[in-house]
Design an enzyme around this catalytic site. Structure first.
Site, PDB file in Angstrom:
ATOM      1  N   TRP A  57       3.479 -83.616  14.107  1.00 28.87           N
ATOM      2  CA  TRP A  57       4.263 -84.795  14.484  1.00 28.87           C
ATOM      3  C   TRP A  57       3.373 -85.995  14.709  1.00 28.87           C
ATOM      4  CZ3 TRP A  57       8.767 -84.587  12.690  1.00 28.87           C
ATOM      5  CH2 TRP A  57       9.458 -83.372  12.628  1.00 28.87           C
ATOM      6  N   ASP A 102       5.400 -89.728  22.392  1.00 27.98           N
ATOM      7  CA  ASP A 102       6.503 -89.022  21.741  1.00 27.98           C
ATOM      8  C   ASP A 102       6.761 -87.789  22.593  1.00 27.98           C
ATOM      9  OD1 ASP A 102       8.168 -87.418  20.243  1.00 27.98           O
ATOM     10  OD2 ASP A 102       6.913 -87.405  18.437  1.00 27.98           O
ATOM     11  N   LYS A 119      16.974 -81.744  21.700  1.00 25.28           N
ATOM     12  CA  LYS A 119      16.291 -80.516  22.133  1.00 25.28           C
ATOM     13  C   LYS A 119      16.632 -80.219  23.608  1.00 25.28           C
ATOM     14  CE  LYS A 119      12.649 -81.750  18.928  1.00 25.28           C
ATOM     15  NZ  LYS A 119      12.992 -80.899  17.789  1.00 25.28           N
TER      16      LYS A 119
HETATM   17  C1  LIG Z   1       7.428 -83.909  18.642  1.00 22.46           C
HETATM   18  C2  LIG Z   1       8.431 -84.381  17.632  1.00 22.46           C
HETATM   19  N1  LIG Z   1       8.354 -85.644  17.204  1.00 22.46           N
HETATM   20  C3  LIG Z   1       9.228 -86.122  16.304  1.00 22.46           C
HETATM   21  C4  LIG Z   1      10.220 -85.327  15.772  1.00 22.46           C
HETATM   22  C5  LIG Z   1      11.170 -85.899  14.767  1.00 22.46           C
HETATM   23  O1  LIG Z   1      12.357 -86.092  15.413  1.00 22.46           O
HETATM   24  P1  LIG Z   1      13.700 -86.566  14.696  1.00 22.46           P
HETATM   25  O2  LIG Z   1      14.159 -85.441  13.873  1.00 22.46           O
HETATM   26  O3  LIG Z   1      14.573 -86.875  15.880  1.00 22.46           O
HETATM   27  O4  LIG Z   1      13.372 -87.777  13.901  1.00 22.46           O
HETATM   28  C6  LIG Z   1      10.347 -84.013  16.194  1.00 22.46           C
HETATM   29  C7  LIG Z   1      11.404 -83.149  15.641  1.00 22.46           C
HETATM   30  O5  LIG Z   1      11.456 -81.965  15.844  1.00 22.46           O
HETATM   31  C8  LIG Z   1       9.416 -83.527  17.145  1.00 22.46           C
HETATM   32  O6  LIG Z   1       9.501 -82.265  17.564  1.00 22.46           O
END
Ligand SMILES: Cc1ncc(COP(=O)(O)O)c(C=O)c1O
Length: 360
Positions: free
Chosen positions: A102, A171, A195
């Site tokens: 991520w 994040d 989540k």
């Molecule tokens: C740590 C993290 N950042 C970003 C994301 C991306 O999130 P989204 O699907 O809401 O764009 C996720 C998705 O699982 C994630 O776990």
């Protein structure tokens, strides 16, 4: 009601009480003659729900008055771009702690938009540990340090937030509302609701007011934090269902004891699985550094791909679903978010014990 033990990494389990309330209230909301998701987002009834969700977030997370709470769409993924568009405006770079998949994506998008630097990269260790503050390479004159406080795929978590001279952006998609946020260290904190706090469709972003004045007029309206701060996230149509449902999950979290209770619960429940791993005499193996083990995404391996495949098939037969590790890394991943019942965690531990007994 036959409910699976659902370990999905997101969207994931919501409290059954919340689902039942939503089902009961869905066709017609509080005598309005229509569903909440059928009415205008300008309707006073929706307006109340919208502001109640915001107020619950402010109270539960102890958000200071000089932060706006923004109820957006586009997922955490859109924040990978919005953060640099709004913050990398004066030539100073944003530094990124590259701690897994991520963080890599966040850096990749930011690099398209403004100057960036890499404060640390865990590639060599296979992204199995978080950097300590001393390991971060922080030049003078940074605009921010971006951290991913919990890497959902790798199963690692920052054990403590960094206390640094530079402001941070976090994040928190997979550890939202499982830990307290030290607000003085952050300019922006963001994450999807799907989540720990609600259904998919809502991204909750906390933005420090003092950054709003420096956002260039060239940032398109939806992408500017200034737009949403000025309009209380009602500049355009908000994700009304997700805002409503999240409000209910937040009430449920408050009833359970709020963030301190969620924090204790996440530590205790993830420990149940880590204990099953550690006491298995090598049958199960955790690839991640002990100090950085995630409290919400427990990843582990078995001795072979074949054994892992059988573990998953037998788990599913026992009602334990969505335990397959992310396609990029394989293995097993149990996502244990706020609303997952402790019985589900116990059922997983029981399955692990039985499976190791037969196959070990
Ligand atoms: C740590 C993290 N950042 C970003 C994301 C991306 O999130 P989204 O699907 O809401 O764009 C996720 C998705 O699982 C994630 O776990």
């Amino acid at each position: 009601m036959a409910r699976a033990h659902n370990f999905c990494a997101g969207p994931c389990t919501l409290p059954t009480e919340v689902l039942a309330e939503l089902a009961a209230e869905l066709p017609e909301f509080e005598g309005s003659g229509m569903s909440l998701i059928e009415m205008s987002h300008r309707d006073p009834v929706y307006d109340r729900i919208h502001h109640e969700t915001m107020a619950s977030l402010r109270e539960l997370c102890s958000v200071p008055d000089d932060f706006s709470i923004q109820l957006l769409q586009g997922g955490a993924t859109l924040q990978f771009a919005m953060v640099p568009m709004n913050l990398l405006t004066d030539g100073r770079p944003g530094a990124y702690a590259v701690t897994g998949s991520w963080a890599k994506k966040a850096l990749a998008d930011a690099s398209l938009i403004g100057p960036t630097s890499v404060a640390w990269d865990g590639a060599e260790g296979g992204y199995t540990a978080m950097p300590t503050a001393n390991e971060l390479d922080l030049d003078d004159g940074l605009r921010y340090l971006h951290v991913t406080s919990n890497e959902t795929i790798g199963g690692i978590r920052l054990p403590e937030f960094y206390d640094l001279p530079v402001r941070q952006v976090a994040d928190m998609s997979s550890d939202y509302l499982t830990r307290a946020i030290p607000w003085d260290r952050f300019d922006v904190v963001y994450g999807g609701a799907q989540k720990n706090i609600g259904p998919a469709g809502l991204t909750v972003v906390f933005v420090r007011d003092s950054i709003l004045d420096d956002i260039p007029a060239s940032v398109p309206s939806y992408l500017s934090y200034a737009t949403h701060a000025a309009a209380d996230s009602l500049a355009n149509t908000p994700p009304v269902f997700a805002v409503w449902a999240t409000g209910k999950v937040l009430s449920w979290i408050a009833e359970q004891g709020g963030i301190p209770a969620m924090e204790e619960r996440a530590a205790r429940r993830s420990s149940m699985v880590y204990e099953a791993i550690d006491s298995s005499e090598g049958f199960y193996r955790s690839p991640v550094a002990v100090a950085d083990r995630s409290h919400t995404n427990v990843v582990f391996r078995l001795g072979s791909d074949d054994l892992e495949a059988r573990f998953l098939v037998e788990a599913e037969a026992a009602g334990l679903v969505n335990l397959k590790g992310h396609r990029s890394v394989g293995g097993i991943r149990a996502s244990i978010y706020n609303a997952l019942p402790t019985d589900s965690v116990q059922a997983l531990v029981d399955h692990m014990t039985t499976f190791a007994g037969v196959n070990g």
